[in-house]
Design a protein around this motif. Sequence first.
Motif, PDB file in Angstrom:
ATOM      1  N   ALA A 133       0.830  -1.224   0.000  1.00 31.92           N
ATOM      2  CA  ALA A 133       0.000   0.000   0.000  1.00 31.92           C
ATOM      3  C   ALA A 133       0.856   1.262   0.000  1.00 31.92           C
ATOM      4  CB  ALA A 133      -0.933  -0.007   1.209  1.00 31.92           C
ATOM      5  N   THR A 134       2.026   1.183   0.654  1.00 31.08           N
ATOM      6  CA  THR A 134       2.855   2.380   0.827  1.00 31.08           C
ATOM      7  C   THR A 134       3.960   2.502  -0.224  1.00 31.08           C
ATOM      8  OG1 THR A 134       4.029   1.063   2.447  1.00 31.08           O
ATOM      9  CG2 THR A 134       2.458   2.651   3.296  1.00 31.08           C
ATOM     10  N   LYS A 135       3.831   1.734  -1.307  1.00 27.99           N
ATOM     11  CA  LYS A 135       4.858   1.795  -2.352  1.00 27.99           C
ATOM     12  C   LYS A 135       4.870   3.190  -2.995  1.00 27.99           C
ATOM     13  CE  LYS A 135       6.380  -0.737  -6.410  1.00 27.99           C
ATOM     14  NZ  LYS A 135       5.658  -0.864  -7.664  1.00 27.99           N
ATOM     15  N   ALA A 136       3.692   3.701  -3.328  1.00 29.85           N
ATOM     16  CA  ALA A 136       3.623   5.024  -3.973  1.00 29.85           C
ATOM     17  C   ALA A 136       2.808   6.021  -3.156  1.00 29.85           C
ATOM     18  CB  ALA A 136       3.011   4.890  -5.360  1.00 29.85           C
ATOM     19  N   MET A 137       2.250   5.576  -2.013  1.00 33.67           N
ATOM     20  CA  MET A 137       1.404   6.460  -1.209  1.00 33.67           C
ATOM     21  C   MET A 137       1.987   6.574   0.207  1.00 33.67           C
ATOM     22  SD  MET A 137      -2.559   5.912  -0.134  1.00 33.67           S
ATOM     23  CE  MET A 137      -2.187   4.927   1.293  1.00 33.67           C
ATOM     24  N   PRO A 138       2.045   7.772   0.764  1.00 36.10           N
ATOM     25  CA  PRO A 138       2.584   7.884   2.119  1.00 36.10           C
ATOM     26  C   PRO A 138       1.731   7.100   3.123  1.00 36.10           C
ATOM     27  CG  PRO A 138       2.217  10.069   1.143  1.00 36.10           C
ATOM     28  CD  PRO A 138       1.630   9.061   0.217  1.00 36.10           C
ATOM     29  N   LYS A 139       2.400   6.408   4.019  1.00 31.98           N
ATOM     30  CA  LYS A 139       1.674   5.695   5.091  1.00 31.98           C
ATOM     31  C   LYS A 139       0.758   6.647   5.846  1.00 31.98           C
ATOM     32  CE  LYS A 139       4.173   4.825   8.820  1.00 31.98           C
ATOM     33  NZ  LYS A 139       5.093   4.154   9.757  1.00 31.98           N
ATOM     34  N   GLU A 140       1.220   7.876   6.020  1.00 34.34           N
ATOM     35  CA  GLU A 140       0.481   8.855   6.821  1.00 34.34           C
ATOM     36  C   GLU A 140      -0.813   9.294   6.150  1.00 34.34           C
ATOM     37  OE1 GLU A 140       3.651   9.064   5.873  1.00 34.34           O
ATOM     38  OE2 GLU A 140       4.716   8.657   7.747  1.00 34.34           O
ATOM     39  N   MET A 141      -1.003   8.922   4.850  1.00 33.74           N
ATOM     40  CA  MET A 141      -2.257   9.238   4.154  1.00 33.74           C
ATOM     41  C   MET A 141      -3.256   8.084   4.210  1.00 33.74           C
ATOM     42  SD  MET A 141      -2.306  12.346   3.184  1.00 33.74           S
ATOM     43  CE  MET A 141      -3.690  12.317   2.047  1.00 33.74           C
ATOM     44  N   LEU A 142      -2.902   6.982   4.861  1.00 33.70           N
ATOM     45  CA  LEU A 142      -3.872   5.894   5.018  1.00 33.70           C
ATOM     46  C   LEU A 142      -5.065   6.418   5.797  1.00 33.70           C
ATOM     47  CD1 LEU A 142      -1.542   2.941   6.118  1.00 33.70           C
ATOM     48  CD2 LEU A 142      -2.941   2.994   4.042  1.00 33.70           C
ATOM     49  N   PRO A 143      -6.285   6.122   5.337  1.00 33.15           N
ATOM     50  CA  PRO A 143      -7.436   6.638   6.081  1.00 33.15           C
ATOM     51  C   PRO A 143      -7.816   5.751   7.261  1.00 33.15           C
ATOM     52  CG  PRO A 143      -8.202   5.518   4.115  1.00 33.15           C
ATOM     53  CD  PRO A 143      -6.692   5.404   4.111  1.00 33.15           C
ATOM     54  N   VAL A 144      -8.270   6.381   8.333  1.00 37.54           N
ATOM     55  CA  VAL A 144      -9.003   5.658   9.362  1.00 37.54           C
ATOM     56  C   VAL A 144     -10.441   6.133   9.206  1.00 37.54           C
ATOM     57  CG1 VAL A 144      -9.405   5.440  11.841  1.00 37.54           C
ATOM     58  CG2 VAL A 144      -7.117   5.146  10.915  1.00 37.54           C
ATOM     59  N   VAL A 145     -11.296   5.253   8.756  1.00 33.92           N
ATOM     60  CA  VAL A 145     -12.657   5.506   8.288  1.00 33.92           C
ATOM     61  C   VAL A 145     -12.584   6.418   7.049  1.00 33.92           C
ATOM     62  CG1 VAL A 145     -15.014   6.185   8.838  1.00 33.92           C
ATOM     63  CG2 VAL A 145     -13.574   5.137  10.600  1.00 33.92           C
ATOM     64  N   ASP A 146     -12.604   7.746   7.208  1.00 30.71           N
ATOM     65  CA  ASP A 146     -12.568   8.598   6.020  1.00 30.71           C
ATOM     66  C   ASP A 146     -11.615   9.775   6.158  1.00 30.71           C
ATOM     67  OD1 ASP A 146     -13.975   9.957   7.916  1.00 30.71           O
ATOM     68  OD2 ASP A 146     -15.881   9.943   6.856  1.00 30.71           O
ATOM     69  N   LYS A 147     -10.708   9.699   7.123  1.00 22.45           N
ATOM     70  CA  LYS A 147      -9.769  10.810   7.341  1.00 22.45           C
ATOM     71  C   LYS A 147      -8.353  10.253   7.410  1.00 22.45           C
ATOM     72  CE  LYS A 147     -10.193  13.168  11.275  1.00 22.45           C
ATOM     73  NZ  LYS A 147     -10.847  14.063  12.221  1.00 22.45           N
ATOM     74  N   PRO A 148      -7.393  10.874   6.704  1.00 22.92           N
ATOM     75  CA  PRO A 148      -6.031  10.322   6.758  1.00 22.92           C
ATOM     76  C   PRO A 148      -5.398  10.472   8.141  1.00 22.92           C
ATOM     77  CG  PRO A 148      -6.103  12.274   5.347  1.00 22.92           C
ATOM     78  CD  PRO A 148      -7.502  12.027   5.812  1.00 22.92           C
ATOM     79  N   LEU A 149      -4.510   9.534   8.437  1.00 24.78           N
ATOM     80  CA  LEU A 149      -3.836   9.530   9.742  1.00 24.78           C
ATOM     81  C   LEU A 149      -3.238  10.893  10.072  1.00 24.78           C
ATOM     82  CD1 LEU A 149      -1.915   6.147   9.483  1.00 24.78           C
ATOM     83  CD2 LEU A 149      -3.825   6.687  11.006  1.00 24.78           C
ATOM     84  N   ILE A 150      -2.594  11.507   9.077  1.00 27.73           N
ATOM     85  CA  ILE A 150      -1.894  12.761   9.346  1.00 27.73           C
ATOM     86  C   ILE A 150      -2.866  13.858   9.775  1.00 27.73           C
ATOM     87  CG2 ILE A 150      -1.856  13.496   6.919  1.00 27.73           C
ATOM     88  CD1 ILE A 150       0.967  14.054   9.459  1.00 27.73           C
ATOM     89  N   GLN A 151      -4.102  13.787   9.268  1.00 23.29           N
ATOM     90  CA  GLN A 151      -5.070  14.828   9.650  1.00 23.29           C
ATOM     91  C   GLN A 151      -5.517  14.665  11.114  1.00 23.29           C
ATOM     92  OE1 GLN A 151      -8.022  15.756   6.699  1.00 23.29           O
ATOM     93  NE2 GLN A 151      -9.250  16.995   8.104  1.00 23.29           N
TER      94      GLN A 151
END
Length: 294
Positions: A22-40
């Motif tokens: 999943a994190t090959k081309a996408m930052p891990k920190e942008m993974l969503p928890v429900v509908d909001k990315p972790l970083i947010q």
Amino acid sequence: MTMKIRKAVFPVGGLGTRFLPATKAMPKEMLPVVDKPLIQYAVEEALEAGIEEIVFITGKGKSAIEDHFDAAHELVNILEGRGADWLLKGVKDVIPAHVRIIYTRQGDPVGLGHAVACAKSIIGDEPFAVLLADDIFMGEKSCLSQLIDQYDGGKENLVSLMPIPKEQSTRYGIINPRNGTENTKIAISGMVEKPTPERAPSNLAISGRYILQPEIFDYLASVDKDGKGEYQLTDAIAALVDHQDVFGVKVDGERYDCGDKFGWLRANLAFALKRDDLEGDVKQMITDLLRENS
Ligand code: UTP
């Protein structure tokens, strides 16, 4: 002099190998928890705690984070035109006008300690917070706010703590308490990054939030690489312990390690179950899945 914590560092330059592909081309920190990315989640936690300057330590392949926090006038106009007010909340004015965002890059992802050191000239000579976005919390008061409540405004360093089963110590930085561990705020005499259970000095693990004094940069500059070739923040704090006070704060609330697949799945279910619009359907889904897989 009492110092307010105005600046927060978000190291987001890591490779996220536990979440490949999943994190090959996408930052891990942008993974969503429900509908909001972790970083947010982490940024909102910092804003709620009164942070006025956000410093992202990014790296290769992390530009989605910069895009995410840009104003999105076109999208906002479309949503306003459609009357989709419920969607605007998480999109518009995420960063208030008085808050500054600074991006700098970690050229090579050689560890959390190295990432934090990249913020040296931006932080200058004041205490600052560090938030690891893959740790998110659920509780009455946010984790960083609990740390700030315990901060005496002087030359002390604080790390957030949570108790863990000792057999999981190889996943965390573990503290060595100076005296007892009964109080909420615990004096620390040392810490070890990812020790084996036999070598773990306690069952209290660092859980992704820090308040650090600028002196940490001197120690970050002199730590050696660990066995995996990474510079560890834990090793720099462990070296600082003999020169400046370091405390751990046992925080209330549930912490989810979303850098780990199981922790991320758990967070998604836990956060969905707290949402009025999802709770009923999610409970039904879990019941159905358990029945189908029993
Ligand atoms: P982790 O060790 O959880 O992140 O670091 P990682 O290295 O990206 O993940 P794995 O272990 O390979 O799956 C915690 C935080 O520190 C950042 C990460 O982006 C994450 O937010 N970090 C880590 C950096 O900014 N730079 C690094 O060199 C390492």
